[in-house]
Design a protein around this motif. Structure first.
Motif, PDB file in Angstrom:
ATOM      1  N   VAL A 135     -13.813  19.258  -6.243  1.00 37.59           N
ATOM      2  CA  VAL A 135     -14.928  18.321  -6.143  1.00 37.59           C
ATOM      3  C   VAL A 135     -14.425  16.887  -6.061  1.00 37.59           C
ATOM      4  N   TRP A 136     -13.480  16.560  -6.953  1.00 37.43           N
ATOM      5  CA  TRP A 136     -13.050  15.162  -7.092  1.00 37.43           C
ATOM      6  C   TRP A 136     -12.248  14.680  -5.887  1.00 37.43           C
ATOM      7  N   THR A 137     -11.310  15.491  -5.398  1.00 36.44           N
ATOM      8  CA  THR A 137     -10.449  15.040  -4.294  1.00 36.44           C
ATOM      9  C   THR A 137     -11.238  14.758  -3.013  1.00 36.44           C
ATOM     10  N   PRO A 138     -12.166  15.629  -2.569  1.00 40.16           N
ATOM     11  CA  PRO A 138     -12.972  15.275  -1.382  1.00 40.16           C
ATOM     12  C   PRO A 138     -13.818  14.017  -1.593  1.00 40.16           C
ATOM     13  N   LEU A 139     -14.435  13.881  -2.781  1.00 41.39           N
ATOM     14  CA  LEU A 139     -15.247  12.695  -3.035  1.00 41.39           C
ATOM     15  C   LEU A 139     -14.402  11.428  -3.022  1.00 41.39           C
ATOM     16  N   CYS A 140     -13.257  11.488  -3.654  1.00 45.63           N
ATOM     17  CA  CYS A 140     -12.379  10.314  -3.722  1.00 45.63           C
ATOM     18  C   CYS A 140     -11.850   9.948  -2.337  1.00 45.63           C
ATOM     19  N   THR A 141     -11.458  10.953  -1.550  1.00 44.74           N
ATOM     20  CA  THR A 141     -10.964  10.699  -0.196  1.00 44.74           C
ATOM     21  C   THR A 141     -12.050  10.060   0.659  1.00 44.74           C
ATOM     22  N   ALA A 142     -13.262  10.592   0.577  1.00 49.19           N
ATOM     23  CA  ALA A 142     -14.377  10.031   1.350  1.00 49.19           C
ATOM     24  C   ALA A 142     -14.653   8.588   0.932  1.00 49.19           C
ATOM     25  N   ALA A 143     -14.624   8.312  -0.376  1.00 52.60           N
ATOM     26  CA  ALA A 143     -14.882   6.955  -0.864  1.00 52.60           C
ATOM     27  C   ALA A 143     -13.812   5.979  -0.387  1.00 52.60           C
ATOM     28  N   VAL A 144     -12.548   6.400  -0.432  1.00 52.03           N
ATOM     29  CA  VAL A 144     -11.448   5.531   0.007  1.00 52.03           C
ATOM     30  C   VAL A 144     -11.573   5.220   1.494  1.00 52.03           C
ATOM     31  N   VAL A 145     -11.862   6.242   2.304  1.00 49.85           N
ATOM     32  CA  VAL A 145     -11.980   6.032   3.754  1.00 49.85           C
ATOM     33  C   VAL A 145     -13.201   5.177   4.069  1.00 49.85           C
ATOM     34  N   TRP A 146     -14.316   5.382   3.354  1.00 54.66           N
ATOM     35  CA  TRP A 146     -15.494   4.544   3.585  1.00 54.66           C
ATOM     36  C   TRP A 146     -15.191   3.089   3.266  1.00 54.66           C
ATOM     37  N   CYS A 147     -14.541   2.836   2.142  1.00 49.40           N
ATOM     38  CA  CYS A 147     -14.181   1.455   1.776  1.00 49.40           C
ATOM     39  C   CYS A 147     -13.217   0.854   2.792  1.00 49.40           C
ATOM     40  N   THR A 148     -12.287   1.674   3.287  1.00 53.58           N
ATOM     41  CA  THR A 148     -11.332   1.174   4.292  1.00 53.58           C
ATOM     42  C   THR A 148     -12.062   0.754   5.557  1.00 53.58           C
ATOM     43  N   HIS A 149     -12.936   1.609   6.076  1.00 50.03           N
ATOM     44  CA  HIS A 149     -13.680   1.289   7.302  1.00 50.03           C
ATOM     45  C   HIS A 149     -14.633   0.108   7.087  1.00 50.03           C
ATOM     46  N   ARG A 150     -15.219   0.041   5.907  1.00 49.54           N
ATOM     47  CA  ARG A 150     -16.241  -0.973   5.653  1.00 49.54           C
ATOM     48  C   ARG A 150     -15.645  -2.345   5.358  1.00 49.54           C
ATOM     49  N   PHE A 151     -14.577  -2.403   4.581  1.00 50.88           N
ATOM     50  CA  PHE A 151     -14.086  -3.681   4.085  1.00 50.88           C
ATOM     51  C   PHE A 151     -12.710  -4.087   4.615  1.00 50.88           C
ATOM     52  N   ALA A 152     -11.834  -3.133   4.944  1.00 49.10           N
ATOM     53  CA  ALA A 152     -10.454  -3.501   5.311  1.00 49.10           C
ATOM     54  C   ALA A 152      -9.881  -2.500   6.310  1.00 49.10           C
ATOM     55  N   PRO A 153     -10.357  -2.501   7.569  1.00 53.96           N
ATOM     56  CA  PRO A 153      -9.826  -1.557   8.558  1.00 53.96           C
ATOM     57  C   PRO A 153      -8.321  -1.690   8.759  1.00 53.96           C
ATOM     58  N   GLY A 154      -7.789  -2.879   8.572  1.00 55.23           N
ATOM     59  CA  GLY A 154      -6.359  -3.077   8.760  1.00 55.23           C
ATOM     60  C   GLY A 154      -5.504  -2.493   7.666  1.00 55.23           C
ATOM     61  N   ALA A 155      -6.116  -2.011   6.585  1.00 50.90           N
ATOM     62  CA  ALA A 155      -5.358  -1.433   5.476  1.00 50.90           C
ATOM     63  C   ALA A 155      -5.157   0.063   5.623  1.00 50.90           C
ATOM     64  N   GLY A 156      -5.706   0.679   6.659  1.00 50.96           N
ATOM     65  CA  GLY A 156      -5.564   2.114   6.844  1.00 50.96           C
ATOM     66  C   GLY A 156      -4.144   2.497   7.231  1.00 50.96           C
ATOM     67  N   GLY A 157      -3.813   3.761   7.030  1.00 49.08           N
ATOM     68  CA  GLY A 157      -2.512   4.261   7.456  1.00 49.08           C
ATOM     69  C   GLY A 157      -1.374   3.838   6.552  1.00 49.08           C
ATOM     70  N   SER A 158      -0.180   3.898   7.117  1.00 50.53           N
ATOM     71  CA  SER A 158       1.034   3.658   6.344  1.00 50.53           C
ATOM     72  C   SER A 158       1.209   2.198   5.934  1.00 50.53           C
ATOM     73  N   GLY A 159       1.027   1.288   6.867  1.00 50.96           N
ATOM     74  CA  GLY A 159       1.298  -0.121   6.625  1.00 50.96           C
ATOM     75  C   GLY A 159       2.490  -0.613   7.428  1.00 50.96           C
TER      76      GLY A 159
END
Length: 445
Positions: free
Chosen positions: A61-85
């Motif tokens: 339950v926790w891992t899918p929810l956490c992954t979805a939340a992280v990706v949503w925040c990345t797309h919404r607030f910091a698209p340049g922070a996605g991936g390796s860096g």
């Protein structure tokens, strides 16, 4: 040759010493930032481990929810922070990127976002490393020097980005020499672009800051390899070829997945519903982690250290499971590095070959697997060699590690284009197209 006037001129040039002071201070700040990021990442994964100990099924339950939340925040607030860096820093070094576009890839705001989002991924138990993110984080800190350095200074934006990115590797792995080699091999690819002595000093200083905080121990412990003889030749060659094939496949899979160029249904789903797709990837990681008794969760640091110290052997299935978990984590779109998971996968391949040979040369084959898979996946054989070399007790394996890195690199080149330069070109596609005014028809006389 009269050196006295030159010496007096250098000692009396306050601009020169101001630049040096700023670079040194920000190098130390970059190192301290990575140290703080390391603490936060370890605390986040510790929270996940505590949750899993409380209820074994909680990752479902926790891992899918956490992954979805992280990706949503990345797309919404910091698209340049996605991936390796690392691809972001390499993209910023491209000549097509100017002052206006630089913030798309590297900035202090993105560094803060990268810290929080990567820690969020570890809080969810995703199979990711913090070394790649450390490159973008440290580069964002180091880039702030451009606001303080006097105009016309010899240290430009390019040098600051190289120094910051390499300082991230040096501080994350406790390997200042590895940071210098990463700067030369991955970031400053052309000889005329290589860093000055001041920049290299900054990289080493950032690594020393991390060493001061974490102690002078190797990141994964010390590999006590016995005397190397001809009996290692065939097993070592097998590990080199196997890790080269697996690393090349991993790199090709990463490029195909992240480019979104495939017209298949899954890629279309990822593009249309990135958050839902991330949750599905998180569920896949959770299933793999539970199937491996928790070994596939996180960066793989504890598992790799266990193999390196010889306190336990991993089952044959660990390497492919960790491979899949790392690929799903990266494919989800969450900020995630691959250095530490690659070392874990490589160590497991070396361990598997040793088990096939009834436990012969286990520490040596684990070291060769680590350097081989990392060199193949990143196609940076010298960086991989330096990082693993600093973990080996003694110099008996230096030539073996170098040969394994080069063989695995050559095999991977036959399978996949270089990972980070290819992803960097994809990052450049995020630059908005210039607005071109439509041509006006000529006025009638």
């Amino acid at each position: 040759m009269n050196t006295a006037p030159d010496l007096r001129r250098e000692l009396g040039d306050w601009r020169l010493w101001t630049v040096r002071g700023i670079v040194v201070l920000l190098s130390a700040a970059a190192g301290l930032t990575v140290v703080g990021f390391t603490w936060l990442a370890e605390a986040a994964y510790g929270g996940f481990a505590a949750l899993r100990a409380f209820a074994w099924w909680s990752p479902l339950v926790w891992t899918p929810l956490c992954t979805a939340a992280v990706v949503w925040c990345t797309h919404r607030f910091a698209p340049g922070a996605g991936g390796s860096g690392i691809p972001q820093v390499m993209a910023t070094l491209d000549t097509k990127v100017g002052e206006a576009e630089r913030g798309l890839f590297v900035s202090l705001r993105l560094s803060v976002a990268k810290i929080l989002l990567t820690a969020g991924g570890l809080l969810g138990g995703l199979s990711l490393g913090r070394e790649g993110p450390s490159v973008q984080i440290a580069a964002g800190v180091m880039l702030q020097a451009r606001r303080l350095i006097p105009a016309g200074s010899a240290v430009g934006v390019h040098g600051l980005l190289v120094a910051g990115g390499a300082a991230g590797i040096a501080a994350a792995f406790n390997t200042p020499l590895g940071g210098v080699m990463f700067a030369i091999e991955e970031l400053a690819r052309a000889p005329e672009q290589r860093s000055s002595g001041l920049i290299i000093a900054g990289i080493v200083l950032a690594g020393l800051v991390a060493v001061s905080a974490h102690g002078n121990g190797a990141y994964f412990g010390v590999i006590h390899a016995p005397a190397i003889g001809m009996d290692l030749l065939l097993p070592g060659l097998l590990v080199a070829v196997l890790s080269g094939l697996a690393g090349g496949l991993f790199s090709r899979l990463m490029i195909a997945s992240l480019s979104g160029a495939s017209p298949d249904r899954v890629s279309r789903w990822r593009a249309r519903r990135p958050v839902l797709f991330a949750a599905a990837c998180g569920l896949g990681v959770a299933l793999i982690g539970i199937a491996t008794g928790g070994a596939a969760f996180g960066s793989g640091y504890a598992t790799t250290r266990t193999m390196v110290e010889g306190s336990a052997a991993m089952p044959f299935a660990y390497a492919p499971f960790k491979f899949l978990a790392t690929w799903l984590t990266t494919w989800s779109g969450a900020p995630a590095g691959i250095f530490a998971p690659s070392l874990a996968i490589g160590a497991a391949f070396g361990n598997d070959v040793a088990l096939l040979l009834y436990g012969m040369q286990v520490p040596a084959l684990i070291a060769l697997g680590m350097v081989g898979f990392l060199a193949a996946a990143t196609q940076a054989p010298l960086t991989a060699f330096i990082i693993v070399m600093e973990m080996v007790d003694g110099h008996a394996m230096v030539l073996s590690l170098m040969a394994c890195a080069l063989i695995a690199f050559a095999v991977a080149r036959l399978i996949s284009p270089p990972l980070y330069p290819t992803l960097a070109r994809l990052q450049l596609g995020r630059i908005p197209a210039p607005n071109v005014e439509p041509a006006q028809p000529p006025k009638a006389d």
